[in-house]
Design an enzyme around this catalytic site. Structure first.
Site, PDB file in Angstrom:
ATOM      1  CG  HIS A   1      -2.317  -0.934   1.423  1.00 32.60           C
ATOM      2  ND1 HIS A   1      -3.568  -0.806   1.212  1.00 32.60           N
ATOM      3  CD2 HIS A   1      -1.912  -2.689   0.974  1.00 32.60           C
ATOM      4  CE1 HIS A   1      -4.125  -1.747   1.456  1.00 32.60           C
ATOM      5  NE2 HIS A   1      -2.922  -2.626   1.110  1.00 32.60           N
TER       6      HIS A   1
ATOM      7  CG  ASP B   1      -5.212   1.845   1.840  1.00 27.98           C
ATOM      8  OD1 ASP B   1      -4.088   1.946   1.726  1.00 27.98           O
ATOM      9  OD2 ASP B   1      -5.888   1.434   1.594  1.00 27.98           O
TER      10      ASP B   1
HETATM   11  C1  LIG Z   1      -3.504  -5.984   0.477  1.00 26.29           C
HETATM   12  C2  LIG Z   1      -2.960  -6.919  -0.192  1.00 26.29           C
HETATM   13  O1  LIG Z   1      -1.674  -6.288  -0.283  1.00 26.29           O
HETATM   14  C3  LIG Z   1      -0.578  -7.126  -0.826  1.00 26.29           C
HETATM   15  O2  LIG Z   1       0.881  -6.856  -0.930  1.00 26.29           O
HETATM   16  P1  LIG Z   1       2.108  -7.289  -1.168  1.00 26.29           P
HETATM   17  O3  LIG Z   1       2.693  -7.138  -1.023  1.00 26.29           O
HETATM   18  O4  LIG Z   1       1.665  -8.803  -0.914  1.00 26.29           O
HETATM   19  O5  LIG Z   1       2.513  -7.637  -3.177  1.00 26.29           O
HETATM   20  P2  LIG Z   1       2.615  -6.514  -3.977  1.00 26.29           P
HETATM   21  O6  LIG Z   1       1.044  -6.070  -4.241  1.00 26.29           O
HETATM   22  O7  LIG Z   1       2.998  -6.589  -4.765  1.00 26.29           O
HETATM   23  O8  LIG Z   1       3.410  -5.031  -3.445  1.00 26.29           O
HETATM   24  C4  LIG Z   1       4.657  -5.671  -3.055  1.00 26.29           C
HETATM   25  C5  LIG Z   1       5.796  -4.569  -3.512  1.00 26.29           C
HETATM   26  O9  LIG Z   1       6.881  -4.538  -2.714  1.00 26.29           O
HETATM   27  C6  LIG Z   1       8.144  -4.792  -3.541  1.00 26.29           C
HETATM   28  N1  LIG Z   1       8.898  -4.938  -2.447  1.00 26.29           N
HETATM   29  C7  LIG Z   1       8.454  -6.688  -1.651  1.00 26.29           C
HETATM   30  C8  LIG Z   1       9.487  -7.094  -1.193  1.00 26.29           C
HETATM   31  C9  LIG Z   1      10.440  -7.894  -1.215  1.00 26.29           C
HETATM   32  O10 LIG Z   1      11.487  -7.905  -1.213  1.00 26.29           O
HETATM   33  N2  LIG Z   1      11.107  -6.367  -2.418  1.00 26.29           N
HETATM   34  C10 LIG Z   1      10.047  -5.202  -2.819  1.00 26.29           C
HETATM   35  O11 LIG Z   1      10.615  -4.190  -3.693  1.00 26.29           O
HETATM   36  C11 LIG Z   1       7.295  -4.869  -4.637  1.00 26.29           C
HETATM   37  O12 LIG Z   1       8.145  -4.813  -5.612  1.00 26.29           O
HETATM   38  C12 LIG Z   1       5.986  -4.568  -4.570  1.00 26.29           C
HETATM   39  O13 LIG Z   1       5.847  -3.327  -4.811  1.00 26.29           O
HETATM   40  C13 LIG Z   1      -1.068  -7.675  -1.747  1.00 26.29           C
HETATM   41  O14 LIG Z   1      -1.152  -6.385  -2.870  1.00 26.29           O
HETATM   42  C14 LIG Z   1      -2.879  -8.243  -1.716  1.00 26.29           C
HETATM   43  O15 LIG Z   1      -3.237  -9.004  -3.230  1.00 26.29           O
HETATM   44  C15 LIG Z   1      -3.477  -7.433  -0.984  1.00 26.29           C
HETATM   45  O16 LIG Z   1      -4.444  -7.933  -0.450  1.00 26.29           O
END
Ligand SMILES: C[C@@H]1O[C@H](OP(=O)(O)OP(=O)(O)OC[C@H]2O[C@@H](n3ccc(=O)[nH]c3=O)[C@H](O)[C@@H]2O)[C@H](O)[C@H](O)[C@H]1O
Length: 438
Positions: free
Chosen positions: A20, A118
């Site tokens: 988010h 949000d």
């Molecule tokens: C409400 C919930 O939010 C969740 O967010 P989640 O973090 O699981 O996944 P992403 O939307 O891919 O967001 C993850 C974000 O973190 C970044 N990242 C993550 C791990 C890491 O090691 N490094 C990174 O850069 C990645 O690049 C992306 O931008 C999901 O949407 C789900 O579908 C929704 O119901």
């Protein structure tokens, strides 16, 4: 008319999850680029972990730290979902609700025109209304994902949510005292307008349907594809370690494996994924956090794959890794940000959704033929190492998925297209700014 008016002051207040905070920060930066003032609000540790705001925007983007109130059962330094197991999230919501007072004081002092919030702060709409501040409820899901909440809006208050088949995790009051459904209803109904991280070119129909469900204007703000300009910090040891390994791999040969910031794999799923990757025969880069698996077992994962893999157990620079020429496919949980980041550069998807609206995103992407969904048993919903290996080999070996994904990157990665959505959204906020109360 709009350009003669003073610039807006907009407060941006995301839920405490990187899935988010990252899109909210991306949106905030794009609004600031048009000269408006942003107050981005989160907790101290989150503010320090978010990507740096580009220097040219720092005079317009204030990062406001509100200390997170202490809550029993919430570990000391936990300030985001990435810091805790799934069952502790309700206590994080309880702590988040404790920000009501300090946020109210900030709003009384700073008197912004708008607040972009949000799904979580069900208590914020009446406070904003009293202070004469207009509200945008920004949904970071796809419009199809937003549509999955439609039952929340069509069910009469008296009907039990269970009778409408709303997933347990959304309609039961949890330890925070209110359900996600209640939070979604209050924040959506209390906003002047809903903003959706989507665009007509991908989700024209779902966006229209959302307007009828939410019974108010739904404005697509575009997909907010993150910048592909990375800071060339040669002292970044983590990135140098990763880059050295990626550079040794053949072009398009590596499977990037990452399940966002909230998924914790069960031991059974962890084993099936490990064995499925091994059966596929491809080298892999696996971002594996929040796992109870001991480091010994993790080493087994790497050794079993005859050193063909790297397991990364801290925060990974996902966008930079996806952009590397050695990455041939992305084994993803279908979090909307991850899907956008992969298709922005045309990387095909091996889709393994786990929760929430990820299943809807997987179906949407399957229809667009940019990936292959891992088959799950229709009775008990489990997947196997065999079904995973089949999906991996299909995406890595059949050209069709890559070419469809690269075709789709013409939309997902079209900065000018998505800038037009931002321009329209900011125009809306300028034209419909509140007439300030004294
Ligand atoms: C409400 C919930 O939010 C969740 O967010 P989640 O973090 O699981 O996944 P992403 O939307 O891919 O967001 C993850 C974000 O973190 C970044 N990242 C993550 C791990 C890491 O090691 N490094 C990174 O850069 C990645 O690049 C992306 O931008 C999901 O949407 C789900 O579908 C929704 O119901």
């Amino acid at each position: 008319m709009a350009e003669q008016q003073e610039k807006l002051h907009i407060v941006v207040f995301p839920w405490l999850a990187f899935g988010h905070m990252l899109p909210f920060l991306e949106l905030a930066k794009l609004i600031a680029q048009k000269g408006h003032k942003i107050s981005f609000i989160s907790t101290p540790r989150n503010i320090h972990r978010l990507p740096k705001v580009p220097e040219n925007l720092q005079p317009l983007v204030d990062l406001i730290e509100l200390p997170l109130p202490r809550v029993d059962k919430l570990p000391e330094n936990a300030e985001a979902t990435v810091d805790i197991p799934h069952h502790i999230i309700p206590y994080l919501k309880l702590a988040f609700d404790g920000l009501e007072q300090p946020l109210t004081k900030f709003l009384e002092r700073s008197k912004p025109h708008w607040i972009i919030y949000d799904f979580a702060p069900y208590w914020l709409p009446p406070i904003s209304s009293k202070l004469g501040i207009s509200c945008v409820s920004f949904c970071i899901f796809s419009a199809s994902g937003m549509y999955s909440f439609s039952d929340f809006f069509t069910r009469k208050e008296s009907e039990s949510p269970r009778s409408k088949g709303i997933p347990e995790e959304h309609n039961e009051n949890d330890e925070s005292g209110v359900s996600d459904m209640f939070r979604v209803l209050r924040t959506s109904n209390g906003a002047q307008v809903i903003a959706s991280r989507s665009c007509m070119e991908i989700e024209g129909e779902p966006l229209k349907l959302c307007e009828s469900i939410y019974r108010k204007t739904v404005i697509p703000v575009g997909l907010l594809p993150p910048s592909l300009q990375f800071s060339e910090d040669s002292n970044d040891e983590n990135w140098n370690t990763i880059l050295n390994w990626l550079d040794k791999q053949e072009k398009g040969s590596v499977i990037y494996v990452a399940f966002g910031s909230e998924v914790t794999l069960s031991d059974e799923d962890f084993t099936e994924i490990t064995m499925g990757i091994e059966m596929s025969g491809f080298p892999f880069f696996w971002v594996l956090k929040k796992q109870n698996t001991s480091s010994v077992e993790l080493q087994d994962v790497v050794v079993n794959n005859s050193g063909k893999g790297m397991v990364w157990t801290t925060w990974a620079p996902q966008m930079r890794i996806l952009s590397h020429k050695s990455i041939g496919g992305f084994l993803t949980h279908c979090g909307w940000s991850s899907v956008i980041e992969s298709l922005q550069i045309g990387c095909p998807l091996v889709m393994l959704p786990f929760q929430n609206e990820q299943f809807i995103v997987a179906r949407l992407m399957e229809e667009k033929k940019v990936g292959f969904k891992v088959e799950r048993n229709e009775h008990h919903g489990k997947f196997t190492r065999e079904s995973l290996a089949i999906a991996l080999r299909s995406v890595m070996l059949e050209e069709t998925y890559r070419s469809e994904a690269q075709e789709m990157s013409k939309i997902f990665g079209d900065k000018e297209l998505h800038q037009k959505y931002i321009d329209h959204f900011v125009d809306y906020m300028e034209i419909h700014r509140p007439t300030m109360k004294d």
